[in-house]
Write an enzyme that holds these catalytic residues in place. Structure first.
Site, PDB file in Angstrom:
ATOM      1  N   ASP A   8      -3.697 -10.646  -1.779  1.00 56.82           N
ATOM      2  CA  ASP A   8      -3.590  -9.173  -1.807  1.00 56.82           C
ATOM      3  C   ASP A   8      -3.339  -8.652  -0.388  1.00 56.82           C
ATOM      4  O   ASP A   8      -3.873  -7.597   0.001  1.00 56.82           O
ATOM      5  CB  ASP A   8      -4.823  -8.520  -2.436  1.00 56.82           C
ATOM      6  CG  ASP A   8      -4.582  -7.045  -2.795  1.00 56.82           C
ATOM      7  OD1 ASP A   8      -3.433  -6.570  -2.644  1.00 56.82           O
ATOM      8  OD2 ASP A   8      -5.538  -6.371  -3.206  1.00 56.82           O
ATOM      9  N   HIS A  25      -7.176  -9.452  -8.517  1.00 51.81           N
ATOM     10  CA  HIS A  25      -8.303  -9.262  -7.578  1.00 51.81           C
ATOM     11  C   HIS A  25      -9.646  -8.904  -8.237  1.00 51.81           C
ATOM     12  O   HIS A  25     -10.181  -7.817  -8.003  1.00 51.81           O
ATOM     13  CB  HIS A  25      -7.950  -8.253  -6.497  1.00 51.81           C
ATOM     14  CG  HIS A  25      -7.268  -6.966  -6.926  1.00 51.81           C
ATOM     15  ND1 HIS A  25      -7.720  -6.164  -7.942  1.00 51.81           N
ATOM     16  CD2 HIS A  25      -6.157  -6.350  -6.452  1.00 51.81           C
ATOM     17  CE1 HIS A  25      -6.933  -5.110  -8.063  1.00 51.81           C
ATOM     18  NE2 HIS A  25      -5.960  -5.209  -7.176  1.00 51.81           N
ATOM     19  N   HIS A  55      -4.071  -4.492 -12.549  1.00 50.63           N
ATOM     20  CA  HIS A  55      -4.998  -3.818 -11.625  1.00 50.63           C
ATOM     21  C   HIS A  55      -6.013  -3.065 -12.475  1.00 50.63           C
ATOM     22  O   HIS A  55      -5.665  -2.113 -13.165  1.00 50.63           O
ATOM     23  CB  HIS A  55      -4.206  -2.863 -10.725  1.00 50.63           C
ATOM     24  CG  HIS A  55      -5.058  -2.053  -9.799  1.00 50.63           C
ATOM     25  ND1 HIS A  55      -5.132  -2.301  -8.444  1.00 50.63           N
ATOM     26  CD2 HIS A  55      -5.876  -0.993 -10.018  1.00 50.63           C
ATOM     27  CE1 HIS A  55      -5.946  -1.427  -7.878  1.00 50.63           C
ATOM     28  NE2 HIS A  55      -6.415  -0.613  -8.813  1.00 50.63           N
ATOM     29  N   HIS A  84       0.086 -12.566  -5.148  1.00 52.00           N
ATOM     30  CA  HIS A  84      -0.208 -11.123  -5.016  1.00 52.00           C
ATOM     31  C   HIS A  84      -0.185 -10.706  -3.549  1.00 52.00           C
ATOM     32  O   HIS A  84      -1.104 -11.028  -2.792  1.00 52.00           O
ATOM     33  CB  HIS A  84      -1.596 -10.849  -5.613  1.00 52.00           C
ATOM     34  CG  HIS A  84      -1.967  -9.402  -5.685  1.00 52.00           C
ATOM     35  ND1 HIS A  84      -2.807  -8.908  -6.651  1.00 52.00           N
ATOM     36  CD2 HIS A  84      -1.642  -8.336  -4.923  1.00 52.00           C
ATOM     37  CE1 HIS A  84      -2.976  -7.602  -6.487  1.00 52.00           C
ATOM     38  NE2 HIS A  84      -2.274  -7.234  -5.426  1.00 52.00           N
ATOM     39  N   ASN A  94       4.562  -1.563  -5.502  1.00 51.18           N
ATOM     40  CA  ASN A  94       4.166  -0.205  -5.061  1.00 51.18           C
ATOM     41  C   ASN A  94       4.834   0.153  -3.731  1.00 51.18           C
ATOM     42  O   ASN A  94       4.193   0.378  -2.715  1.00 51.18           O
ATOM     43  CB  ASN A  94       2.647  -0.030  -5.014  1.00 51.18           C
ATOM     44  CG  ASN A  94       1.937  -1.009  -4.106  1.00 51.18           C
ATOM     45  OD1 ASN A  94       2.477  -2.062  -3.759  1.00 51.18           O
ATOM     46  ND2 ASN A  94       0.729  -0.680  -3.698  1.00 51.18           N
ATOM     47  N   ARG A 141       5.838  -3.965   1.306  1.00 53.56           N
ATOM     48  CA  ARG A 141       6.087  -2.560   1.711  1.00 53.56           C
ATOM     49  C   ARG A 141       7.549  -2.133   1.831  1.00 53.56           C
ATOM     50  O   ARG A 141       7.803  -1.003   2.218  1.00 53.56           O
ATOM     51  CB  ARG A 141       5.386  -2.241   3.039  1.00 53.56           C
ATOM     52  CG  ARG A 141       3.926  -2.612   3.104  1.00 53.56           C
ATOM     53  CD  ARG A 141       3.100  -1.815   2.138  1.00 53.56           C
ATOM     54  NE  ARG A 141       1.670  -1.986   2.380  1.00 53.56           N
ATOM     55  CZ  ARG A 141       0.756  -1.841   1.443  1.00 53.56           C
ATOM     56  NH1 ARG A 141       1.083  -1.526   0.204  1.00 53.56           N
ATOM     57  NH2 ARG A 141      -0.517  -1.994   1.719  1.00 53.56           N
ATOM     58  N   HIS A 170       1.660  -7.470  -0.674  1.00 56.48           N
ATOM     59  CA  HIS A 170       2.412  -6.220  -0.499  1.00 56.48           C
ATOM     60  C   HIS A 170       3.302  -6.363   0.726  1.00 56.48           C
ATOM     61  O   HIS A 170       2.797  -6.604   1.825  1.00 56.48           O
ATOM     62  CB  HIS A 170       1.438  -5.042  -0.329  1.00 56.48           C
ATOM     63  CG  HIS A 170       0.553  -4.854  -1.518  1.00 56.48           C
ATOM     64  ND1 HIS A 170       0.888  -4.033  -2.576  1.00 56.48           N
ATOM     65  CD2 HIS A 170      -0.639  -5.423  -1.851  1.00 56.48           C
ATOM     66  CE1 HIS A 170      -0.074  -4.077  -3.491  1.00 56.48           C
ATOM     67  NE2 HIS A 170      -1.013  -4.922  -3.075  1.00 56.48           N
TER      68      HIS A 170
HETATM   69  O1  DOR Z   1      -6.740  -2.641  -1.168  1.00 56.44           O
HETATM   70  C1  DOR Z   1      -5.719  -2.526  -1.828  1.00 56.44           C
HETATM   71  N1  DOR Z   1      -4.543  -2.228  -1.234  1.00 56.44           N
HETATM   72  N2  DOR Z   1      -5.764  -2.675  -3.162  1.00 56.44           N
HETATM   73  C2  DOR Z   1      -4.715  -2.383  -3.953  1.00 56.44           C
HETATM   74  O2  DOR Z   1      -4.820  -2.537  -5.143  1.00 56.44           O
HETATM   75  C3  DOR Z   1      -3.461  -1.859  -3.367  1.00 56.44           C
HETATM   76  C4  DOR Z   1      -3.336  -2.279  -1.963  1.00 56.44           C
HETATM   77  C5  DOR Z   1      -2.248  -1.551  -1.221  1.00 56.44           C
HETATM   78  O3  DOR Z   1      -1.138  -1.424  -1.727  1.00 56.44           O
HETATM   79  O4  DOR Z   1      -2.506  -1.157  -0.073  1.00 56.44           O
END
Ligand code: DOR
Length: 441
Positions: free
Chosen positions: A298, A225, A183, A64, A98, A68, A66
């Site tokens: 995360d 999470h 989520h 998990h 996302n 970007r 990100h």
């Molecule tokens: O803290 C978080 N940031 N929780 C999430 O579920 C999304 C993530 C984000 O994309 O910044």
């Protein structure tokens, strides 16, 4: 590709149940041999990593994070994020959809894969959306996405609030043999949170709903999470009933509490929020009894601009790749979890959640692709976000002294990260037995 010799380390592989002192040889990108420290080094020219006093284990697998890209390249790119991950000891990372556009089509998944192949430093496996545009209104073409080799489905950052839509998503994911990473946040509650009870109910309502849906459908649901004592208890009970459920906790939810928020402000703003000491204790209990299967970072990089806002408006998230191991080693040093448990939650256990279709991950068995992490469990260092490889400098740990540091990361037999200033290991042999030799099969 030059062969690599990782010399004299404590080799821990929970997948093989190995914990011994030895030398690890890598040839042609695969683990080729494991020998006792006293054995004679075979002839040949090796890139040598002196691992005396160090732990040698499978490369970490993060289910998990990100990255970007596409769309928010000012926060992170696949190149910068995967480089930061390599520095943190990760060799496989699974990135959330996302992005902008969201990863809800074959085109967007192919885009991430092509950038990962040309610019990534390690293995990057994309997770696709559950719903089109992550809007929670209609299902994405999950069959097409599965054919594009996504490893899971998730609308992370948002919950699929329509229960019937979520049920249908589970039916489809079951048929496709892929998990849903869930989520859990009931927005109708989290929108106007005033109390701690409200805050925990927002998470637990959806954990409870999706346990029931998983029971009805038989789908594999992976709860992302988790952060509350109540979630741990719900999942523990679900597992006892044989429901097909796995879950993860993050390094920050395992090591920090809401008490730091007044001091650190938006740097400590994360979703789900940091909780109480009692929740942290429950998460650690869940790790130890197997309720919590894995640790996932995360990793959520944001720009200074996104964070330098009033608390309610600031972006939630912590840039976590480069501090994950060290902050988790705090739990080992304080006797709250075993070193082997920690390594399992970062290697063999996440590998079990990812289908074998994507290769044999999370092990250093002879013959597999050589993904290896070497770390010093005792080295103290001070976090300085100026030196982060990640574009995201957002962490409440800046300036903190931590104990435990990645010294080298090897991906597919190539040293993708190496902290050369530290390769002068002290000999700390302890009372471990030597490794039984293992040769290529
Ligand atoms: O803290 C978080 N940031 N929780 C999430 O579920 C999304 C993530 C984000 O994309 O910044």
């Amino acid at each position: 590709m030059k062969p690599v010799l990782i010399k004299g380390g404590r080799i821990i592989d929970p997948d093989l149940n190995t914990d011994c002192l030895g030398n690890l040889f890598i040839t042609g990108g695969v683990i080729s041999e494991l020998t006792d420290t006293d054995s004679v080094t075979p002839n040949g020219s090796y890139e040598v990593i002196n691992a005396e006093g160090m732990i040698v284990c499978p490369g970490f697998v993060d289910f998990h994070c990100h990255l970007r890209q596409p769309g928010f390249e000012e926060k992170e790119t696949i190149a910068s994020g995967s480089r930061a991950a390599a520095k943190g000891g990760f060799t496989t990372i699974c990135c959330m959809p996302n992005t902008n556009p969201p990863l809800d089509s074959k085109e967007t998944i192919d885009y991430v894969k092509s950038i990962a192949a040309s610019e990534g430093h390690i293995r990057v496996l994309p997770i696709s959306c559950i719903t089109r545009g992550r809007k929670g209104e209609e299902l994405a073409d999950m069959e097409e996405l599965a054919e594009s080799n996504v490893i899971a489905f998730s609308d992370d950052g948002d919950t699929v609030m329509d229960s019937d839509l979520m049920r249908r998503a589970m039916e489809r994911s079951l048929a496709l043999g892929l998990p849903i990473s869930d989520h859990c946040e009931d927005k109708s509650i989290s929108r106007g949170i005033k109390t701690r009870e409200g805050a925990t109910a927002a998470e637990e309502n959806i954990v409870g709903r999706d346990i029931l849906l998983a029971q009805q459908t038989g789908a594999h649901i992976h709860i992302a999470h988790i952060s509350t004592r109540g979630s741990v208890e719900l999942i523990r009970r679900a597992k006892e009933q044989g429901i097909n459920i796995t879950t993860e906790a993050t390094p920050h939810h395992l090591t920090l509490t809401q008490d730091i928020v007044p001091e650190y402000g938006t740097m400590a703003k994360v979703n789900p929020p940091l909780r109480t000491q009692s929740d942290v204790a429950a998460l650690i209990g869940g790790l130890n009894d197997g309720t919590i299967d894995i640790i996932a970072t995360d990793h959520a990089p944001h720009t200074d601009k996104d964070k330098q806002k009033e608390f309610a408006a600031a972006a939630p998230g912590i840039s976590g790749f480069e501090t994950a191991l060290a902050s988790l080693m705090g739990l080992v040093h304080s006797g709250q979890i075993e070193l082997k448990t920690l390594i399992a939650k970062l290697t063999s256990e996440p590998a079990k959640i990812i289908s074998d279709r994507f290769g044999r991950l999370g092990t250093i068995e002879v013959g597999v692709s050589a993904d290896v992490t070497v770390f010093d469990p005792d080295l103290e260092w001070t976090v300085n976000t100026e030196y982060f490889f990640s574009k995201g400098k957002n962490t409440p740990l800046n300036g903190k002294k931590l104990k435990g540091k990645v010294i080298a990361t090897i991906y597919n037999g190539i040293i993708v990260y190496r902290d050369d200033s530290l390769l002068v290991g002290e000999v700390k042999t302890g009372s471990l037995r030597g490794c039984a030799p293992q040769k290529r099969r």
